[in-house]
Design an enzyme around this catalytic site. Structure first.
Site, PDB file in Angstrom:
ATOM      1  N   HIS A  80       0.794  -1.232   0.000  1.00  0.00           N
ATOM      2  CA  HIS A  80       0.000   0.000   0.000  1.00  0.00           C
ATOM      3  C   HIS A  80       0.828   1.285   0.000  1.00  0.00           C
ATOM      4  O   HIS A  80       0.259   2.371  -0.096  1.00  0.00           O
ATOM      5  CB  HIS A  80      -0.915   0.017   1.228  1.00  0.00           C
ATOM      6  CG  HIS A  80      -0.126   0.115   2.498  1.00  0.00           C
ATOM      7  ND1 HIS A  80       0.518  -0.966   3.041  1.00  0.00           N
ATOM      8  CD2 HIS A  80       0.160   1.174   3.283  1.00  0.00           C
ATOM      9  CE1 HIS A  80       1.160  -0.577   4.128  1.00  0.00           C
ATOM     10  NE2 HIS A  80       0.964   0.720   4.295  1.00  0.00           N
ATOM     11  N   HIS A 126       1.651   6.915  -0.867  1.00  0.00           N
ATOM     12  CA  HIS A 126       0.708   6.094  -0.097  1.00  0.00           C
ATOM     13  C   HIS A 126      -0.501   5.823  -0.977  1.00  0.00           C
ATOM     14  O   HIS A 126      -1.216   6.748  -1.351  1.00  0.00           O
ATOM     15  CB  HIS A 126       0.290   6.817   1.187  1.00  0.00           C
ATOM     16  CG  HIS A 126      -0.143   5.892   2.263  1.00  0.00           C
ATOM     17  ND1 HIS A 126      -1.371   5.276   2.253  1.00  0.00           N
ATOM     18  CD2 HIS A 126       0.499   5.447   3.360  1.00  0.00           C
ATOM     19  CE1 HIS A 126      -1.473   4.501   3.322  1.00  0.00           C
ATOM     20  NE2 HIS A 126      -0.349   4.590   4.009  1.00  0.00           N
TER      21      HIS A 126
END
Length: 149
Positions: free
Chosen positions: A57, A72
């Site tokens: 992620h 992110h």
């Protein structure tokens, strides 16, 4: 100066508009976020450098000037335990701007109840060292998000 490129295509938005108080408050650092289209895509390296941290992620690339850039992929996506993400590079790899790092599906992230908005953060920086912050416009992966003086 380091030019930081968008890791994904989408609409560039101010960090204030990120649905997470840590990113919106620039507690991790200043930057820009990108709200991607809801289709399977690849996140690419925003700068040339070494991958010092890689998770499904999120990843951090440090350039040759020592600037660390955090990408992110979505908000609270760590809770997905890597589902819907595929790593295309590994910690310690040298990458070039635009090189694929993670394959992911923003639509699946949204369907799981998470936001697919992608903060792109200048780590250990202050907002006064950033310029040309692209917000409010459509960007393609590889387009300039900001310059880091």
């Amino acid at each position: 100066m380091t030019t930081v490129s968008s890791p994904v295509s989408g609409r560039a938005i101010a960090l204030d508009d990120v649905p997470d108080p840590v990113f919106a408050g620039a507690m991790v650092g200043p930057g820009v976020a990108v709200d991607p289209p809801r289709a399977r895509t690849v996140a690419v390296a925003p700068v040339d450098g070494v991958l010092v941290s890689v998770h499904p992620h999120a990843f951090v690339v440090v350039d040759n000037e020592g600037h660390g850039v955090l990408v992110h992929l979505g908000i609270d996506t760590v809770q997905l335990n890597g589902e819907g993400f595929a790593l295309l590079a590994a910690k310690g790899d040298m990458v070039t701007r635009g090189q694929p790092v993670v394959r992911w599906d923003p639509a699946a992230v949204e369907e799981s109840g998470k936001s697919p908005v992608c903060p792109v953060i200048a780590l250990e920086a202050t907002v006064d060292v950033l310029s040309r912050l692209a917000t409010g416009s459509e960007v393609a992966a590889g387009d300039t998000l900001f310059d880091w003086k």
